[in-house]
Scaffold this active site. Structure first.
Site, PDB file in Angstrom:
ATOM      1  N   LYS A  91       0.876  -1.172   0.000  1.00  0.00           N
ATOM      2  CA  LYS A  91       0.000   0.000   0.000  1.00  0.00           C
ATOM      3  C   LYS A  91       0.912   1.220   0.000  1.00  0.00           C
ATOM      4  O   LYS A  91       1.614   1.484   0.974  1.00  0.00           O
ATOM      5  CB  LYS A  91      -0.912  -0.003   1.226  1.00  0.00           C
ATOM      6  N   GLY A 152      -7.957   9.769   9.375  1.00  0.00           N
ATOM      7  CA  GLY A 152      -8.313   9.907  10.778  1.00  0.00           C
ATOM      8  C   GLY A 152      -9.322  10.990  11.085  1.00  0.00           C
ATOM      9  O   GLY A 152      -9.648  11.206  12.258  1.00  0.00           O
ATOM     10  N   ALA A 179      -9.332   5.986   3.859  1.00  0.00           N
ATOM     11  CA  ALA A 179      -9.157   7.141   4.748  1.00  0.00           C
ATOM     12  C   ALA A 179     -10.392   8.030   4.801  1.00  0.00           C
ATOM     13  O   ALA A 179     -11.018   8.306   3.785  1.00  0.00           O
ATOM     14  CB  ALA A 179      -7.948   7.983   4.366  1.00  0.00           C
ATOM     15  N   GLY A 180     -10.711   8.463   6.030  1.00  0.00           N
ATOM     16  CA  GLY A 180     -11.757   9.456   6.242  1.00  0.00           C
ATOM     17  C   GLY A 180     -13.109   8.917   6.637  1.00  0.00           C
ATOM     18  O   GLY A 180     -13.991   9.681   7.015  1.00  0.00           O
ATOM     19  N   ASN A 201      -9.300   2.453   9.735  1.00  0.00           N
ATOM     20  CA  ASN A 201      -8.559   2.087  10.930  1.00  0.00           C
ATOM     21  C   ASN A 201      -9.076   2.827  12.161  1.00  0.00           C
ATOM     22  O   ASN A 201      -9.575   2.223  13.109  1.00  0.00           O
ATOM     23  CB  ASN A 201      -7.063   2.388  10.739  1.00  0.00           C
ATOM     24  N   THR A 202      -8.992   4.157  12.142  1.00  0.00           N
ATOM     25  CA  THR A 202      -9.264   4.948  13.331  1.00  0.00           C
ATOM     26  C   THR A 202     -10.670   4.751  13.873  1.00  0.00           C
ATOM     27  O   THR A 202     -10.872   4.679  15.091  1.00  0.00           O
ATOM     28  CB  THR A 202      -9.036   6.444  13.031  1.00  0.00           C
TER      29      THR A 202
END
Length: 252
Positions: A91, A152, A179-180, A201-202
């Site tokens: 990645k 994040g 992301a986001g 992830n977050t």
């Protein structure tokens, strides 16, 4: 299909920031994911123990170049990842802006060309820019990973029209939102639009209950896929009767 991998789950999971290795393992199991991303920015004995834990899980590892700001950094990290995890997958993240963590499109394309020539299968973290997408495909990528919003941030699909256009333009290319994404409903929305996966992830790692949140995202993404397959109704400017007027009783 992500390169030669026929995925069943549309959820890809990051592995950073969890309260404990045990909760991470339980969240991975609850999510049903088949692919997890791993940064090589872990040092010493702790990093080695972490990598050993991941190899015991029944998932495919997608190493990432998180924290890299130059082509040289990213390529060096990719070579280390291939040696450690014995995979051609990488990645590719090359950050161009320290505050937004927006990817550097010029460095991204340059590094992709080099890594593709060296036998890597690149998962590029990019934006919804169509020109950058075309350059990445020309450089050898078989899929694209546009952001929904800054890493994040949890803002969700900040540029819906741009992402919808990207999905339409690259209609035969796997697209993974990376992301986001902050809530399961945002993930559902992306899958309903026809995206092929969600990498996050977050939203799970920092949830009050990471395991329960992982399960929630899994179910939300499954619902979005069912809705996409079923065919969403078109939006209309005006109301439309759901009950036909013909045949109604005249009560006057």
């Amino acid at each position: 299909m992500f390169y030669n991998f026929e995925e069943q789950s549309l959820l890809l999971l990051g592995t950073a920031g969890y309260p404990s290795p045990k909760i991470l393992q339980e969240a991975i199991n609850a999510s049903g994911t088949e692919i997890i991303t791993v940064s090589l920015r872990r040092e010493g004995q702790e990093g080695e123990a972490f990598r050993k834990l991941l190899t015991t899980l029944n998932v495919h590892i997608l190493p990432n170049t998180a924290g890299c700001y130059t082509v040289k950094e990213a390529i060096t990290t990719a070579h280390m990842a291939r040696e450690i995890f014995n995979t051609p997958w990488i990645k590719l993240e090359i950050i161009g802006h320290a505050d937004t963590l927006q990817p550097n499109p010029f460095a991204l394309v340059e590094a992709t060309k080099i890594l593709n020539e060296e036998g890597f299968q690149v998962f590029p973290y990019t934006t919804e820019d169509l020109i950058v997408g075309e350059k990445l495909l020309a450089a050898g990528c078989k899929l694209l990973m546009p952001w929904a919003a800054p890493i994040g941030s949890g803002q969700g699909l900040r540029n819906i029209d741009g992402l919808r256009t990207m999905r339409s333009w690259f209609n035969d290319i796997p697209l993974i939102i990376d992301a986001g994404i902050g809530t399961p409903s945002q993930a559902t929305q992306a899958i309903e639009m026809g995206f092929n996966g969600i990498l996050l992830n977050t939203a799970i790692a920092k949830a009050g209950n990471s395991v329960l949140m992982a399960s929630a995202f899994s179910e939300a993404i499954k619902a979005g896929k069912k809705a996409y397959k079923a065919g969403l109704m078109e939006k209309r400017d005006m109301a439309v009767n759901s009950t036909p007027i013909f045949g109604l009783a005249n009560l006057i």
